[in-house]
Design a protein around this motif. Sequence first.
Motif, short mmCIF file in Angstrom:
data_model
loop_
_atom_site.label_atom_id
_atom_site.label_comp_id
_atom_site.label_asym_id
_atom_site.label_seq_id
_atom_site.Cartn_x
_atom_site.Cartn_y
_atom_site.Cartn_z
N TYR A 106 0.84 -1.18 0.00
CA TYR A 106 0.00 0.00 0.00
C TYR A 106 0.89 1.24 0.00
CZ TYR A 106 -4.28 -2.66 0.89
OH TYR A 106 -5.35 -3.52 0.78
N ASN A 107 0.74 2.05 -1.07
CA ASN A 107 1.56 3.26 -1.20
C ASN A 107 0.80 4.43 -0.58
OD1 ASN A 107 3.29 5.31 -1.87
ND2 ASN A 107 2.93 5.21 -4.08
N GLY A 108 1.20 4.83 0.62
CA GLY A 108 0.57 5.96 1.28
C GLY A 108 1.51 7.15 1.36
N SER A 109 2.52 7.18 0.48
CA SER A 109 3.53 8.24 0.55
C SER A 109 3.23 9.42 -0.36
CB SER A 109 4.90 7.66 0.16
OG SER A 109 4.90 7.27 -1.21
N THR A 137 -3.06 7.90 4.04
CA THR A 137 -2.79 7.76 5.48
C THR A 137 -2.07 8.98 5.99
OG1 THR A 137 -1.65 6.44 7.15
CG2 THR A 137 -0.66 6.51 4.98
N PRO A 138 -2.39 9.46 7.18
CA PRO A 138 -1.67 10.60 7.75
C PRO A 138 -0.32 10.19 8.36
CG PRO A 138 -3.38 9.89 9.26
CD PRO A 138 -3.53 9.04 8.03
N SER A 139 -0.09 8.92 8.47
CA SER A 139 1.15 8.46 9.11
C SER A 139 2.35 8.72 8.21
CB SER A 139 1.05 6.96 9.41
OG SER A 139 2.27 6.48 9.93
N ILE A 177 -0.35 -10.23 5.09
CA ILE A 177 0.64 -9.24 5.51
C ILE A 177 0.56 -8.07 4.56
CG2 ILE A 177 3.10 -8.79 5.93
CD1 ILE A 177 3.47 -11.78 6.39
N THR A 178 0.56 -6.85 5.12
CA THR A 178 0.45 -5.64 4.30
C THR A 178 1.55 -4.67 4.67
OG1 THR A 178 -1.95 -5.89 4.14
CG2 THR A 178 -1.04 -3.72 3.64
N ALA A 179 2.29 -4.20 3.66
CA ALA A 179 3.33 -3.20 3.87
C ALA A 179 2.79 -1.85 3.43
CB ALA A 179 4.59 -3.55 3.08
N VAL A 180 2.67 -0.92 4.39
CA VAL A 180 2.21 0.43 4.10
C VAL A 180 3.44 1.33 3.98
CG1 VAL A 180 0.85 2.39 4.90
CG2 VAL A 180 0.02 0.06 5.27
N ILE A 181 3.67 1.86 2.77
CA ILE A 181 4.85 2.67 2.49
C ILE A 181 4.47 4.14 2.65
CG2 ILE A 181 6.68 3.14 0.84
CD1 ILE A 181 6.41 0.19 1.75
N THR A 182 5.23 4.87 3.48
CA THR A 182 4.97 6.31 3.67
C THR A 182 6.21 7.11 3.29
OG1 THR A 182 5.64 6.22 5.99
CG2 THR A 182 3.32 5.78 5.52
N SER A 183 6.14 8.40 3.59
CA SER A 183 7.16 9.32 3.09
C SER A 183 8.55 9.11 3.70
CB SER A 183 6.72 10.76 3.36
OG SER A 183 6.49 10.97 4.75
N ASP A 184 8.66 8.36 4.78
CA ASP A 184 9.97 8.21 5.42
C ASP A 184 10.95 7.40 4.58
OD1 ASP A 184 8.47 5.93 5.79
OD2 ASP A 184 9.25 5.50 7.79
N ILE A 185 10.43 6.48 3.74
CA ILE A 185 11.34 5.66 2.93
C ILE A 185 10.94 5.63 1.45
CG2 ILE A 185 11.93 4.15 4.86
CD1 ILE A 185 10.03 2.04 3.67
#
Length: 210
Positions: A106-109, A137-139, A177-185
Amino acid sequence: MPEYPEDEFDRIAPTGRRGAHRREPESGQRGAYTIIAVVAVIAVLLIVGVVNIIRTSFSNPEDNVAEPTPAATQSEEPEGEESPTDEASDPSEAEVDRSSVSIGIYNGSGVNGAGSAFADAATAHGWTVSDIVTYATPSTTSTVYYSAPEYEAQAAVLASDLGIDSIAESGEFPEHITAVITSDIAEQGPPEVEGDAGAEDDAGAQDSGA
């Protein structure tokens, strides 16, 4: 008074004995007897002590040496050797079945192509990616979520493969299993997979928003 002539009964040789009588023993003799008794007791004690010393000297010296307890022997480890549990503590080294679980990326970045890049990295590590989703996502902390406790070990390995530091249990996502990708990486992308250096460049060129 008439006098009689002297005969043989009048000529008795003098004996010098004037009389005999008994007398009590003196106090000095009593003290001597007491000293003799004490000396006799001391002598007996000394003899007993000498016999014990002689008997001990002839016994086996090894019988008097205490053997080390098993706990003390096991507590000592050879220098330079690591405990077997140290190596297994690294989740990336754990033996898990990557093919038995479904993976969602899941691309939340907000970074275009980040989802595909991380999905390609997961596939290169042997995971089966069932879906790539653009996610709001706000995370700002990328996290790998596992849907049930039995998938926790696999989630930890996937997180290590993708360079993600956080894992948590959640029933929000349909995959195991779900990987949520955010702006940190998202900008730096996943760690380079050995033998697949061009995967990140190919994924970044895709037009998909995921």
